[in-house]
Design a protein around this motif. Structure first.
Motif, mmCIF file in Angstrom:
data_model
loop_
_atom_site.group_PDB
_atom_site.id
_atom_site.type_symbol
_atom_site.label_atom_id
_atom_site.label_comp_id
_atom_site.label_asym_id
_atom_site.label_seq_id
_atom_site.Cartn_x
_atom_site.Cartn_y
_atom_site.Cartn_z
ATOM 1 N N UNK A 1 0.832 -1.314 0.074
ATOM 2 C CA UNK A 1 0.569 -0.198 -0.239
ATOM 3 C C UNK A 1 0.644 1.249 0.280
ATOM 4 N N UNK A 2 2.432 1.093 0.694
ATOM 5 C CA UNK A 2 3.108 2.589 1.177
ATOM 6 C C UNK A 2 3.796 2.151 -0.253
ATOM 7 N N UNK A 3 3.730 1.548 -1.016
ATOM 8 C CA UNK A 3 4.946 1.641 -2.413
ATOM 9 C C UNK A 3 3.947 1.998 -3.639
ATOM 10 N N UNK A 4 2.431 1.747 -3.533
ATOM 11 C CA UNK A 4 1.754 1.972 -4.630
ATOM 12 C C UNK A 4 1.258 3.838 -4.240
ATOM 13 N N UNK A 5 0.523 4.209 -3.812
ATOM 14 C CA UNK A 5 0.285 6.000 -3.055
ATOM 15 C C UNK A 5 1.980 6.346 -3.520
ATOM 16 N N UNK A 6 2.790 6.359 -3.231
ATOM 17 C CA UNK A 6 4.674 6.729 -3.281
ATOM 18 C C UNK A 6 4.805 6.439 -4.974
ATOM 19 N N UNK A 7 4.210 5.810 -6.013
ATOM 20 C CA UNK A 7 4.068 5.004 -7.213
ATOM 21 C C UNK A 7 2.945 6.150 -7.916
ATOM 22 N N UNK A 8 1.897 6.022 -7.487
ATOM 23 C CA UNK A 8 1.333 6.798 -8.151
ATOM 24 C C UNK A 8 1.153 8.079 -8.270
ATOM 25 N N UNK A 9 1.774 8.544 -7.070
ATOM 26 C CA UNK A 9 1.720 10.221 -6.716
ATOM 27 C C UNK A 9 3.138 10.794 -7.815
ATOM 28 N N UNK A 10 4.135 9.686 -7.788
ATOM 29 C CA UNK A 10 5.008 9.685 -8.751
ATOM 30 C C UNK A 10 4.924 10.085 -10.246
ATOM 31 N N UNK A 11 3.841 9.000 -10.670
ATOM 32 C CA UNK A 11 4.111 8.414 -12.240
ATOM 33 C C UNK A 11 2.853 8.873 -12.727
ATOM 34 N N UNK A 12 1.143 9.081 -12.038
ATOM 35 C CA UNK A 12 0.522 8.824 -12.210
ATOM 36 C C UNK A 12 -0.120 10.560 -12.879
ATOM 37 N N UNK A 13 -0.094 10.926 -14.441
ATOM 38 C CA UNK A 13 -0.272 12.626 -14.532
ATOM 39 C C UNK A 13 -1.638 12.963 -13.908
ATOM 40 N N UNK A 14 -1.641 13.300 -12.563
ATOM 41 C CA UNK A 14 -3.448 13.815 -12.398
ATOM 42 C C UNK A 14 -2.709 15.234 -11.930
ATOM 43 N N UNK A 15 -3.414 16.131 -11.861
ATOM 44 C CA UNK A 15 -3.328 17.229 -11.365
ATOM 45 C C UNK A 15 -4.046 18.353 -10.813
ATOM 46 N N UNK A 16 -3.709 18.793 -9.354
ATOM 47 C CA UNK A 16 -4.603 19.434 -8.442
ATOM 48 C C UNK A 16 -5.331 21.313 -8.891
ATOM 49 N N UNK A 17 -5.759 21.882 -8.755
ATOM 50 C CA UNK A 17 -6.338 23.275 -9.132
ATOM 51 C C UNK A 17 -7.100 23.446 -8.189
ATOM 52 N N UNK A 18 -6.251 24.256 -7.152
ATOM 53 C CA UNK A 18 -6.863 24.695 -5.294
ATOM 54 C C UNK A 18 -7.067 25.589 -4.918
ATOM 55 N N UNK A 19 -8.794 25.972 -4.933
ATOM 56 C CA UNK A 19 -9.178 26.959 -5.025
ATOM 57 C C UNK A 19 -9.376 27.787 -3.213
ATOM 58 N N UNK A 20 -8.654 29.331 -2.849
ATOM 59 C CA UNK A 20 -8.220 29.311 -1.890
ATOM 60 C C UNK A 20 -9.579 30.947 -1.054
ATOM 61 N N UNK A 21 -9.391 30.869 0.168
ATOM 62 C CA UNK A 21 -10.406 31.629 0.330
ATOM 63 C C UNK A 21 -10.240 32.974 0.189
ATOM 64 N N UNK A 22 -9.277 33.372 0.196
ATOM 65 C CA UNK A 22 -8.914 34.933 -0.508
ATOM 66 C C UNK A 22 -9.353 34.931 -2.284
ATOM 67 N N UNK A 23 -9.689 34.051 -3.238
ATOM 68 C CA UNK A 23 -9.882 33.630 -4.042
ATOM 69 C C UNK A 23 -8.764 33.419 -5.186
ATOM 70 N N UNK A 24 -7.639 33.062 -5.353
ATOM 71 C CA UNK A 24 -6.432 32.162 -4.929
ATOM 72 C C UNK A 24 -7.306 31.730 -5.788
ATOM 73 N N UNK A 25 -5.962 30.776 -7.018
ATOM 74 C CA UNK A 25 -6.111 29.604 -7.232
ATOM 75 C C UNK A 25 -4.595 29.223 -7.720
ATOM 76 N N UNK A 26 -4.213 27.696 -7.298
ATOM 77 C CA UNK A 26 -2.840 27.285 -7.107
ATOM 78 C C UNK A 26 -3.172 26.006 -7.874
#
Length: 143
Positions: free
Chosen positions: A114-139
């Motif tokens: 399970x540890x190896x699976x999540x670590x490899x998933x985070x390192x290899x799988x091309x999924x990105x996130x656009x975070x919205x903040x309370x002040x209206x900014x995005x990252x």
């Protein structure tokens, strides 16, 4: 289906994740342990508070790459079943974002898988996130 005899569930989906479905996918009569990593959307990131929501975007090949990552975990000694499921689309704080579940003959194999699976998933799988903040900014994260 997996190229080995170990069942593999690997998908990127827009619908809410189900831990029960992931657990059912890895159930095996030889498994003495099941370890689940459940990733959730938090209200902070990178030392910054105020995350209100995020949107996951997946590369068109993300599911294919996720399957390859899960297959590598399934090939580990003692592993009986693997489930790796990631959300895409808009999520709120507290929503389930990713599930990595591994069943194995013994707990050490299940934890390591399970540890190896999540670590490899985070390192290899091309999924990105656009975070919205309370002040209206995005990252964007992961680009």
């Amino acid at each position: 289906m997996s190229t080995s005899s170990v069942p593999v569930l690997a998908q990127v989906q827009g619908e809410p994740l189900s831990l029960d479905a992931a657990l059912a996918a890895v159930r095996d009569r030889h498994a003495g342990a099941v370890v689940a990593f459940v990733g959730t959307v938090r209200d902070h990131d990178g030392g910054r508070d105020g995350v209100t929501s995020l949107t996951y975007s997946a590369h068109p090949r993300a599911a294919e790459i996720l399957r390859a990552v899960a297959e590598r975990t399934a090939a580990l000694p003692g592993v009986c079943g693997v489930a790796a499921v990631h959300r895409e689309g808009e999520l709120a704080v507290g929503d389930l974002a990713v599930l990595c579940v591994v069943s194995a003959r013994h707990r050490a194999e299940a934890f390591a898988g399970a540890r190896g699976l999540i670590e490899e998933l985070k390192a290899q799988v091309p999924i990105w996130k656009d975070q919205a903040f309370a002040d209206g900014e995005h990252e964007w994260v992961g680009l």
